[in-house]
Design a protein around this motif. Structure first.
Motif, mmCIF file in Angstrom:
data_model
loop_
_atom_site.group_PDB
_atom_site.id
_atom_site.type_symbol
_atom_site.label_atom_id
_atom_site.label_comp_id
_atom_site.label_asym_id
_atom_site.label_seq_id
_atom_site.Cartn_x
_atom_site.Cartn_y
_atom_site.Cartn_z
ATOM 1 N N PHE A 152 -1.676 -9.963 -13.486
ATOM 2 C CA PHE A 152 -1.038 -11.053 -12.736
ATOM 3 C C PHE A 152 -2.073 -11.904 -12.015
ATOM 4 O O PHE A 152 -2.090 -13.141 -12.164
ATOM 5 C CB PHE A 152 -0.031 -10.485 -11.734
ATOM 6 C CG PHE A 152 0.656 -11.528 -10.899
ATOM 7 C CD1 PHE A 152 1.725 -12.251 -11.412
ATOM 8 C CD2 PHE A 152 0.232 -11.811 -9.605
ATOM 9 C CE1 PHE A 152 2.360 -13.231 -10.656
ATOM 10 C CE2 PHE A 152 0.861 -12.778 -8.841
ATOM 11 C CZ PHE A 152 1.935 -13.487 -9.367
ATOM 12 N N SER A 176 -0.423 -4.072 -13.925
ATOM 13 C CA SER A 176 0.309 -5.340 -13.832
ATOM 14 C C SER A 176 -0.325 -6.262 -12.777
ATOM 15 O O SER A 176 -0.375 -7.483 -12.958
ATOM 16 C CB SER A 176 1.782 -5.100 -13.507
ATOM 17 O OG SER A 176 1.934 -4.487 -12.237
ATOM 18 N N ARG A 194 -3.188 -15.693 -13.455
ATOM 19 C CA ARG A 194 -2.440 -16.718 -12.722
ATOM 20 C C ARG A 194 -3.202 -18.037 -12.653
ATOM 21 O O ARG A 194 -2.638 -19.109 -12.904
ATOM 22 C CB ARG A 194 -2.119 -16.216 -11.305
ATOM 23 C CG ARG A 194 -1.155 -17.095 -10.554
ATOM 24 C CD ARG A 194 -0.719 -16.458 -9.272
ATOM 25 N NE ARG A 194 -1.821 -16.094 -8.397
ATOM 26 C CZ ARG A 194 -1.728 -15.967 -7.083
ATOM 27 N NH1 ARG A 194 -0.564 -16.179 -6.490
ATOM 28 N NH2 ARG A 194 -2.762 -15.633 -6.353
ATOM 29 N N LEU A 222 4.143 -15.355 -16.358
ATOM 30 C CA LEU A 222 3.429 -14.089 -16.148
ATOM 31 C C LEU A 222 4.397 -12.932 -15.935
ATOM 32 O O LEU A 222 4.232 -11.853 -16.502
ATOM 33 C CB LEU A 222 2.495 -14.213 -14.938
ATOM 34 C CG LEU A 222 1.068 -14.656 -15.217
ATOM 35 C CD1 LEU A 222 0.325 -14.874 -13.910
ATOM 36 C CD2 LEU A 222 0.340 -13.632 -16.065
ATOM 37 N N GLY A 223 5.413 -13.159 -15.101
ATOM 38 C CA GLY A 223 6.392 -12.113 -14.829
ATOM 39 C C GLY A 223 7.144 -11.700 -16.076
ATOM 40 O O GLY A 223 7.375 -10.502 -16.307
ATOM 41 N N TRP A 281 9.810 -13.782 -10.752
ATOM 42 C CA TRP A 281 8.400 -14.059 -10.461
ATOM 43 C C TRP A 281 8.139 -15.554 -10.333
ATOM 44 O O TRP A 281 7.169 -15.964 -9.691
ATOM 45 C CB TRP A 281 7.505 -13.416 -11.521
ATOM 46 C CG TRP A 281 7.366 -11.962 -11.249
ATOM 47 C CD1 TRP A 281 8.046 -10.935 -11.847
ATOM 48 C CD2 TRP A 281 6.542 -11.368 -10.253
ATOM 49 N NE1 TRP A 281 7.675 -9.733 -11.281
ATOM 50 C CE2 TRP A 281 6.754 -9.970 -10.315
ATOM 51 C CE3 TRP A 281 5.633 -11.872 -9.320
ATOM 52 C CZ2 TRP A 281 6.088 -9.086 -9.469
ATOM 53 C CZ3 TRP A 281 4.980 -10.993 -8.472
ATOM 54 C CH2 TRP A 281 5.211 -9.617 -8.554
ATOM 55 N N ASN A 340 6.322 -16.511 -6.918
ATOM 56 C CA ASN A 340 5.062 -17.266 -6.924
ATOM 57 C C ASN A 340 5.218 -18.636 -6.277
ATOM 58 O O ASN A 340 4.357 -19.072 -5.504
ATOM 59 C CB ASN A 340 4.554 -17.415 -8.357
ATOM 60 C CG ASN A 340 3.092 -17.812 -8.413
ATOM 61 O OD1 ASN A 340 2.234 -17.167 -7.814
ATOM 62 N ND2 ASN A 340 2.796 -18.884 -9.128
#
Length: 336
Positions: free
Chosen positions: A229, A225, A233, A260-261, A322, A326
């Motif tokens: 990620f 993961s 990103r 992404l999460g 997330w 982020n």
């Protein structure tokens, strides 16, 4: 020495015979203490020596450097704290669904029966675990990426992927916190212990290995993961509209992290289901990942929809979590 006598007397010349100078020097050494003579001879040098300037900027420079080096760890820690405080109740509903395979409504009803007093029961382990692991995740990723670039001549993608895997592997050191969180959130263990300390104490009699039950799925999830990620990103953010204000940057970072999460949450959902089942057990046989997965698969009538029960809530929780992580991380990174 000759220059010294020349300036002191005003009558000697630089062409003075060196024998006379040496005799005078010997006489001075015998007649005066060494300290006085040394101070007299060095006075001119001290006069010519430029003054040592001290600056407040010079004094605080090392501290600024230290803060700069640690800012990725600090930003990751604060981002995790912010996220856990907001999303813990959602995580608890999801946890019940993963563990028992029940519907969202039934999980919410369980929490209502437990009461508001127990709503944030078990928040300390995830708070400790997430603040620590996310600090390591962001901080180690940056440090290891720089370190590997200096010592290994490989493509950028390979270097950053390796740094992400190593950071994820280091995070797994704190698996005991995740393990205790699982026990505290399972209502079957409510009568056995009421806080984090009691849960740790209950596992102590089973040995250190008991704290790391479920380590294999944790390592698998963390490593891969992290690679996805950190690898995706940047490219995802490039496709978003160009941000021209601070609020626009914040929104872009939230969307980027949230997407992404959510994607990673769905992708690794079955892994988390197996991990939760493994970590809800105290004592007994240490079953392998394939064996536990097969058991859950049979319990849920060999249906993928039953295996992913709770995935929709996990999608929304991950999207929010997330996104917060982020956006908070990038925001703090700019102001620190």
């Amino acid at each position: 020495m000759a220059d010294f006598f020349y300036k002191a007397s005003g009558t000697l010349t630089p062409e003075l015979d060196m024998k006379i100078v040496l005799k005078l020097e010997t006489w001075l050494k015998k007649s005066f203490p060494k300290k006085i003579l040394s101070n007299t001879m060095d006075s001119e040098a001290h006069e010519k020596r430029p003054p040592i300037l001290t600056s407040s900027k010079q004094d605080i420079a090392p501290h600024i450097a230290n803060v700069s080096e640690m800012k990725h760890y600090l930003c990751g820690c604060c981002a995790a704290f912010n996220n856990i405080a907001i999303t813990f109740p959602i995580q608890k509903v999801l946890f019940r669904q993963q563990l028992y395979g029940i519907k969202t409504r039934d999980a919410v009803l369980q929490l209502r029966r437990d009461g508001f007093r127990n709503l944030y029961r078990g928040i300390l382990p995830p708070l400790m675990q997430k603040t620590t692991t996310l600090a390591l995740m962001f901080g180690l990723y940056e440090d290891l990426s720089c370190l590997l670039r200096k010592h290994i001549s490989t493509p950028e993608f390979a270097t950053r992927s390796l740094a992400a895997v190593l950071a994820g592997t280091t995070e797994a050191i704190f698996t005991p916190l995740e393990r205790v969180q699982t026990l505290l959130q399972d209502h079957k263990h409510h009568d056995k212990f009421t806080n984090t300390y009691q849960a740790f104490k209950a596992l102590k009699c089973h040995g250190i290995r008991e704290y790391y039950r479920g380590l294999v799925p944790v390592l698998f999830r963390n490593g891969f993961s992290n690679v996805l990620f950190f690898g995706l990103r940047g490219p995802i953010k490039e496709y978003l509209p160009t941000a021209t204000t601070h609020s626009a940057h914040l929104v872009n970072d939230f969307i980027c992290g949230g997407l992404l999460g959510a994607m990673l949450g769905i992708l690794f959902f079955p892994v988390n289901v197996v991990k939760t089942r493994m970590q809800s057990q105290i004592g007994g046989e240490f079953q392998s990942f394939p064996k536990v997965f097969q058991k859950i698969w049979l319990e849920r009538d060999r249906k993928l929809t039953n295996l992913f029960r709770g995935a929709h809530l996990n999608y929304h929780r991950s999207l929010i979590s997330w996104g917060i992580i982020n956006a908070t991380y990038e925001f703090l990174l700019k102001i620190i």
